[in-house]
Design a protein around this motif. Sequence first.
Motif, PDB file in Angstrom:
ATOM      1  N   PHE A 252      37.691  40.178  35.330  1.00 45.10           N
ATOM      2  CA  PHE A 252      37.922  41.358  36.165  1.00 45.10           C
ATOM      3  C   PHE A 252      39.106  41.163  37.104  1.00 45.10           C
ATOM      4  N   GLY A 253      39.320  39.936  37.570  1.00 46.60           N
ATOM      5  CA  GLY A 253      40.440  39.681  38.476  1.00 46.60           C
ATOM      6  C   GLY A 253      41.785  40.007  37.843  1.00 46.60           C
ATOM      7  N   VAL A 254      42.002  39.496  36.636  1.00 47.86           N
ATOM      8  CA  VAL A 254      43.291  39.740  35.978  1.00 47.86           C
ATOM      9  C   VAL A 254      43.383  41.169  35.466  1.00 47.86           C
ATOM     10  N   SER A 255      42.256  41.758  35.060  1.00 50.60           N
ATOM     11  CA  SER A 255      42.272  43.131  34.538  1.00 50.60           C
ATOM     12  C   SER A 255      42.629  44.126  35.634  1.00 50.60           C
ATOM     13  N   ILE A 256      41.983  43.997  36.794  1.00 52.26           N
ATOM     14  CA  ILE A 256      42.248  44.926  37.897  1.00 52.26           C
ATOM     15  C   ILE A 256      43.678  44.780  38.395  1.00 52.26           C
ATOM     16  N   ALA A 257      44.171  43.538  38.488  1.00 55.56           N
ATOM     17  CA  ALA A 257      45.552  43.312  38.933  1.00 55.56           C
ATOM     18  C   ALA A 257      46.553  43.900  37.942  1.00 55.56           C
ATOM     19  N   ALA A 258      46.244  43.793  36.658  1.00 55.00           N
ATOM     20  CA  ALA A 258      47.143  44.336  35.644  1.00 55.00           C
ATOM     21  C   ALA A 258      47.178  45.861  35.693  1.00 55.00           C
ATOM     22  N   VAL A 259      46.013  46.491  35.886  1.00 56.54           N
ATOM     23  CA  VAL A 259      45.941  47.953  35.886  1.00 56.54           C
ATOM     24  C   VAL A 259      46.550  48.549  37.156  1.00 56.54           C
ATOM     25  N   LEU A 260      46.192  48.005  38.321  1.00 59.36           N
ATOM     26  CA  LEU A 260      46.609  48.610  39.588  1.00 59.36           C
ATOM     27  C   LEU A 260      47.963  48.120  40.082  1.00 59.36           C
ATOM     28  N   LEU A 261      48.318  46.891  39.781  1.00 61.13           N
ATOM     29  CA  LEU A 261      49.572  46.333  40.288  1.00 61.13           C
ATOM     30  C   LEU A 261      50.626  46.146  39.206  1.00 61.13           C
ATOM     31  N   GLY A 262      50.236  46.344  37.966  1.00 59.73           N
ATOM     32  CA  GLY A 262      51.186  46.187  36.875  1.00 59.73           C
ATOM     33  C   GLY A 262      51.597  44.753  36.626  1.00 59.73           C
ATOM     34  N   GLU A 263      50.754  43.792  37.021  1.00 56.46           N
ATOM     35  CA  GLU A 263      51.094  42.380  36.798  1.00 56.46           C
ATOM     36  C   GLU A 263      51.013  42.060  35.307  1.00 56.46           C
ATOM     37  N   GLU A 264      52.032  41.357  34.826  1.00 59.64           N
ATOM     38  CA  GLU A 264      52.101  41.046  33.403  1.00 59.64           C
ATOM     39  C   GLU A 264      51.250  39.827  33.075  1.00 59.64           C
ATOM     40  N   LEU A 265      50.617  39.878  31.897  1.00 60.34           N
ATOM     41  CA  LEU A 265      49.819  38.758  31.416  1.00 60.34           C
ATOM     42  C   LEU A 265      50.362  38.293  30.081  1.00 60.34           C
ATOM     43  N   GLY A 266      50.657  36.999  29.994  1.00 54.09           N
ATOM     44  CA  GLY A 266      51.119  36.430  28.741  1.00 54.09           C
ATOM     45  C   GLY A 266      49.955  36.075  27.835  1.00 54.09           C
ATOM     46  N   SER A 267      50.249  35.709  26.611  1.00 54.69           N
ATOM     47  CA  SER A 267      49.193  35.358  25.662  1.00 54.69           C
ATOM     48  C   SER A 267      48.415  34.134  26.120  1.00 54.69           C
ATOM     49  N   LEU A 268      49.114  33.152  26.724  1.00 53.92           N
ATOM     50  CA  LEU A 268      48.419  31.969  27.224  1.00 53.92           C
ATOM     51  C   LEU A 268      47.520  32.302  28.404  1.00 53.92           C
ATOM     52  N   ASP A 269      47.929  33.276  29.213  1.00 54.12           N
ATOM     53  CA  ASP A 269      47.075  33.725  30.319  1.00 54.12           C
ATOM     54  C   ASP A 269      45.755  34.280  29.782  1.00 54.12           C
ATOM     55  N   ILE A 270      45.853  35.137  28.780  1.00 49.64           N
ATOM     56  CA  ILE A 270      44.659  35.767  28.216  1.00 49.64           C
ATOM     57  C   ILE A 270      43.740  34.719  27.585  1.00 49.64           C
ATOM     58  N   VAL A 271      44.333  33.809  26.800  1.00 53.53           N
ATOM     59  CA  VAL A 271      43.533  32.754  26.169  1.00 53.53           C
ATOM     60  C   VAL A 271      42.889  31.871  27.232  1.00 53.53           C
ATOM     61  N   GLY A 272      43.676  31.515  28.258  1.00 52.71           N
ATOM     62  CA  GLY A 272      43.149  30.674  29.325  1.00 52.71           C
ATOM     63  C   GLY A 272      42.002  31.323  30.073  1.00 52.71           C
ATOM     64  N   VAL A 273      42.130  32.623  30.365  1.00 52.71           N
ATOM     65  CA  VAL A 273      41.058  33.352  31.060  1.00 52.71           C
ATOM     66  C   VAL A 273      39.784  33.358  30.230  1.00 52.71           C
ATOM     67  N   LEU A 274      39.909  33.595  28.939  1.00 53.50           N
ATOM     68  CA  LEU A 274      38.735  33.600  28.067  1.00 53.50           C
ATOM     69  C   LEU A 274      38.068  32.230  28.038  1.00 53.50           C
ATOM     70  N   ILE A 275      38.877  31.170  27.964  1.00 60.24           N
ATOM     71  CA  ILE A 275      38.323  29.812  27.922  1.00 60.24           C
ATOM     72  C   ILE A 275      37.623  29.478  29.237  1.00 60.24           C
ATOM     73  N   ILE A 276      38.248  29.838  30.378  1.00 58.29           N
ATOM     74  CA  ILE A 276      37.624  29.589  31.677  1.00 58.29           C
ATOM     75  C   ILE A 276      36.314  30.352  31.802  1.00 58.29           C
ATOM     76  N   THR A 277      36.317  31.610  31.367  1.00 58.24           N
ATOM     77  CA  THR A 277      35.112  32.433  31.436  1.00 58.24           C
ATOM     78  C   THR A 277      33.968  31.798  30.650  1.00 58.24           C
ATOM     79  N   VAL A 278      34.260  31.379  29.424  1.00 56.52           N
ATOM     80  CA  VAL A 278      33.239  30.733  28.591  1.00 56.52           C
ATOM     81  C   VAL A 278      32.793  29.416  29.224  1.00 56.52           C
ATOM     82  N   GLY A 279      33.733  28.672  29.794  1.00 57.31           N
ATOM     83  CA  GLY A 279      33.397  27.404  30.429  1.00 57.31           C
ATOM     84  C   GLY A 279      32.463  27.586  31.610  1.00 57.31           C
ATOM     85  N   ILE A 280      32.760  28.553  32.479  1.00 59.18           N
ATOM     86  CA  ILE A 280      31.900  28.824  33.633  1.00 59.18           C
ATOM     87  C   ILE A 280      30.509  29.239  33.175  1.00 59.18           C
ATOM     88  N   LEU A 281      30.441  30.123  32.183  1.00 54.60           N
ATOM     89  CA  LEU A 281      29.151  30.581  31.679  1.00 54.60           C
ATOM     90  C   LEU A 281      28.357  29.417  31.097  1.00 54.60           C
TER      91      LEU A 281
END
Length: 290
Positions: A252-281
């Motif tokens: 949600f952190g990166v999604s909201i920032a991307a939608v409201l602030l237009g912050e760009e996300l690279g492919s490694l950012d997306i992969v990293g976020v998914l890995i961190i999310t799974v790791g925390i869970l």
Amino acid sequence: MKIDGKAILMGVVFGIIWASAFTSARVIVQYAPPLYALTFRFLCSGIIAVVIARALGQSWHLTRGQWAAVVVFGLCQNALYLGLNFVAMQTVEASLASIIASTMPLLVALATWAFLGERLPPLGIAGLAAGMVGVALIMGARLQGEVDVFGVGLCVISVISLTVATLMMRGASSGGNFLMIVGLQMFVGAAALAVPAVVFETFTVDLTWQLGVAFLYTLIFPGVIATLIWFLLVDRIGATPAAVFHFLTPFFGVSIAAVLLGEELGSLDIVGVLIITVGILAVQLSKQKA
């Protein structure tokens, strides 16, 4: 304690509001000095919470554990964690700040395993490893581009301070008076940040509608509502099951920032976020299973 439907709803709402705070903070620090803004926010949030708490009949005669919660959370979460994050987000994007902050459950698990002797099941160890890999991917990609290393360092220190607060607060959420606790720890944060604000900052504010909306949102939602939900959730299901919902923060952190602030996300950012999310869970589920 069993996680029921109400607890799940509370956890999801908390995760969304908590993650959105990075975007609203990023907006605020573009128009106002961060420490002054945060001091004023804590003061206003504290007044609102205490007034409502008194109207509901809540008392400021707290237990020893609750006073510990007021002081520790006021200093570690409000003054250090949020204060350093606000300063850092003058130069650090909201998405990156939220990713760094989302590692808190991983740091808590690592600290309890390394320093407190708690056993971590294989699933938890795998989750820790996955989280570290995800952070390494994101930081490696960001450090190759234009990123303020000093600001990133402040974010790292801030999440460590929140980790310390979390470790110190075990068992301090019981006893009721939750809204009063929220208000009083806001006052502690305001008092702690007032001095460095006066010493290090110049009070210059660019009054815009963006600042007004972001400040009011931060004041009411992350400032009072999210903190209250967290205390109620911990009291309802316990600290370890409640911490599961922190796995929502990176997404949600990166999604909201991307939608409201237009912050760009690279492919490694997306992969990293998914890995961190799974790791925390994985880490949190392993604790529940244990």
